[in-house]
Motif scaffolding. Structure first.
Motif, PDB file in Angstrom:
ATOM      1  N   VAL A  17       0.834  -1.199   0.000  1.00 17.08           N
ATOM      2  CA  VAL A  17       0.000   0.000   0.000  1.00 17.08           C
ATOM      3  C   VAL A  17       0.868   1.247   0.000  1.00 17.08           C
ATOM      4  O   VAL A  17       0.625   2.190  -0.737  1.00 17.08           O
ATOM      5  N   HIS A  18       1.925   1.269   0.815  1.00 17.44           N
ATOM      6  CA  HIS A  18       2.790   2.445   0.877  1.00 17.44           C
ATOM      7  C   HIS A  18       3.644   2.583  -0.379  1.00 17.44           C
ATOM      8  O   HIS A  18       4.090   3.666  -0.700  1.00 17.44           O
ATOM      9  N   ALA A  19       3.878   1.488  -1.078  1.00 16.80           N
ATOM     10  CA  ALA A  19       4.703   1.532  -2.275  1.00 16.80           C
ATOM     11  C   ALA A  19       3.929   2.047  -3.484  1.00 16.80           C
ATOM     12  O   ALA A  19       4.528   2.348  -4.499  1.00 16.80           O
ATOM     13  N   GLN A  20       2.611   2.132  -3.368  1.00 12.91           N
ATOM     14  CA  GLN A  20       1.832   2.636  -4.491  1.00 12.91           C
ATOM     15  C   GLN A  20       2.199   4.094  -4.752  1.00 12.91           C
ATOM     16  O   GLN A  20       2.315   4.894  -3.832  1.00 12.91           O
ATOM     17  N   SER A  21       2.346   4.424  -5.996  1.00  9.72           N
ATOM     18  CA  SER A  21       2.689   5.789  -6.367  1.00  9.72           C
ATOM     19  C   SER A  21       1.427   6.628  -6.532  1.00  9.72           C
ATOM     20  O   SER A  21       0.315   6.107  -6.567  1.00  9.72           O
ATOM     21  N   ARG A  22       1.648   7.923  -6.646  1.00 10.03           N
ATOM     22  CA  ARG A  22       0.516   8.823  -6.929  1.00 10.03           C
ATOM     23  C   ARG A  22      -0.160   8.402  -8.215  1.00 10.03           C
ATOM     24  O   ARG A  22      -1.375   8.451  -8.330  1.00 10.03           O
ATOM     25  N   PHE A  23       0.647   7.989  -9.192  1.00  9.84           N
ATOM     26  CA  PHE A  23       0.093   7.605 -10.481  1.00  9.84           C
ATOM     27  C   PHE A  23      -0.749   6.337 -10.358  1.00  9.84           C
ATOM     28  O   PHE A  23      -1.828   6.255 -10.936  1.00  9.84           O
ATOM     29  N   ASP A  24      -0.268   5.356  -9.602  1.00  9.39           N
ATOM     30  CA  ASP A  24      -1.042   4.133  -9.376  1.00  9.39           C
ATOM     31  C   ASP A  24      -2.387   4.462  -8.727  1.00  9.39           C
ATOM     32  O   ASP A  24      -3.428   3.942  -9.131  1.00  9.39           O
ATOM     33  N   LYS A  25      -2.342   5.320  -7.722  1.00 12.52           N
ATOM     34  CA  LYS A  25      -3.577   5.717  -7.031  1.00 12.52           C
ATOM     35  C   LYS A  25      -4.509   6.467  -7.976  1.00 12.52           C
ATOM     36  O   LYS A  25      -5.723   6.263  -7.963  1.00 12.52           O
ATOM     37  N   ALA A  26      -3.940   7.348  -8.792  1.00 11.51           N
ATOM     38  CA  ALA A  26      -4.755   8.103  -9.743  1.00 11.51           C
ATOM     39  C   ALA A  26      -5.405   7.177 -10.768  1.00 11.51           C
ATOM     40  O   ALA A  26      -6.565   7.360 -11.129  1.00 11.51           O
ATOM     41  N   GLN A  27      -4.645   6.172 -11.230  1.00 16.01           N
ATOM     42  CA  GLN A  27      -5.205   5.209 -12.182  1.00 16.01           C
ATOM     43  C   GLN A  27      -6.343   4.415 -11.560  1.00 16.01           C
ATOM     44  O   GLN A  27      -7.381   4.220 -12.184  1.00 16.01           O
ATOM     45  N   LYS A  28      -6.157   3.964 -10.345  1.00 15.41           N
ATOM     46  CA  LYS A  28      -7.202   3.187  -9.683  1.00 15.41           C
ATOM     47  C   LYS A  28      -8.446   4.041  -9.482  1.00 15.41           C
ATOM     48  O   LYS A  28      -9.571   3.612  -9.770  1.00 15.41           O
ATOM     49  N   ASP A  29      -8.248   5.263  -8.992  1.00 20.07           N
ATOM     50  CA  ASP A  29      -9.378   6.168  -8.784  1.00 20.07           C
ATOM     51  C   ASP A  29     -10.068   6.500 -10.106  1.00 20.07           C
ATOM     52  O   ASP A  29     -11.296   6.552 -10.183  1.00 20.07           O
ATOM     53  N   ALA A  30      -9.275   6.704 -11.150  1.00 18.25           N
ATOM     54  CA  ALA A  30      -9.848   7.000 -12.469  1.00 18.25           C
ATOM     55  C   ALA A  30     -10.678   5.823 -12.980  1.00 18.25           C
ATOM     56  O   ALA A  30     -11.753   6.012 -13.543  1.00 18.25           O
ATOM     57  N   ALA A  31     -10.181   4.624 -12.771  1.00 15.06           N
ATOM     58  CA  ALA A  31     -10.926   3.432 -13.200  1.00 15.06           C
ATOM     59  C   ALA A  31     -12.208   3.268 -12.381  1.00 15.06           C
ATOM     60  O   ALA A  31     -13.273   2.978 -12.932  1.00 15.06           O
ATOM     61  N   ASP A  32     -12.104   3.476 -11.075  1.00 13.58           N
ATOM     62  CA  ASP A  32     -13.262   3.297 -10.193  1.00 13.58           C
ATOM     63  C   ASP A  32     -14.349   4.341 -10.419  1.00 13.58           C
ATOM     64  O   ASP A  32     -15.531   4.063 -10.239  1.00 13.58           O
TER      65      ASP A  32
END
Length: 147
Positions: A17-32
Motif C-alpha cells: 500500500v505504501h509503495a503505491q505511487s501517486r500515479f497508481d492511485k490516480a489510475q485506480k481512482d480513475a478506473a473506479d
C-alpha cells in the motif's frame, strides 16, 4: 501460527500500500470513478512556460473544477532545480519513472491527458495556446466522448 502468518501478510500488504505511487492511485481512482488523468511535467522554479501554465491554467478555478466534478485526477511531475525546492527522494524517483514512460524527450512543460489505463488521449507540448476555459472545455469534451 495463524497470528504469525496474519502478521506477515499484514506487513506485506502494508508495504504494498505504501509503495503505491501517486500515479497508481490516480489510475485506480480513475478506473473506479470513470475519470481521466492529467499528467503535467514541469520545472516549477526554472521553466518560464511551466510557471505561466500553472498560473494561467492549472491554478484557475476552471481547472480545479474538473477535479471537483470528478472529471480528472491531476498529477504534477515536477523537476525543480533550486536546492530549497528539492523533492523527496521517493518523489524524484516517481517523477523520473513517469518521465521515462511518458516524456522521453524531456519536454517542459509537457501535459498529457490519459485514460485510467495510462493510454495517451491528448498531449500539449509547451504552453498551450488556449486559455483556461478552452483548455478545460477540450478536456471535458474528450471526457464526454469516453463516457
Amino acid at each position: 501460527m495463524k497470528t504469525i502468518i496474519s502478521a506477515f501478510l499484514w506487513a506485506v500488504f502494508s508495504i504494498f500500500v505504501h509503495a503505491q505511487s501517486r500515479f497508481d492511485k490516480a489510475q485506480k481512482d480513475a478506473a473506479d470513478h470513470h475519470k481521466l488523468i492529467v499528467l503535467n511535467f514541469s520545472g516549477s522554479d526554472w521553466c518560464v512556460p511551466c510557471i505561466k501554465l500553472h498560473k494561467n491554467i492549472i491554478d484557475t478555478e476552471n481547472f480545479k473544477q474538473l477535479s471537483t466534478d470528478n472529471v480528472i485526477n491531476y498529477i504534477n511531475a515536477d523537476f525543480p532545480r533550486n536546492k530549497k525546492n528539492q523533492l523527496s527522494p521517493e518523489m524524484k524517483k516517481e517523477n523520473a519513472l513517469l518521465a521515462d514512460q511518458y516524456n522521453a524527450k524531456g519536454l517542459f512543460p509537457y501535459t498529457l491527458l490519459l485514460d485510467s489505463q495510462g493510454k495517451i488521449l491528448k498531449t500539449w507540448e509547451g504552453l498551450p495556446a488556449e486559455n483556461a476555459s478552452a483548455f478545460c472545455k477540450e478536456i471535458k469534451d474528450i471526457y464526454q466522448q469516453k463516457k
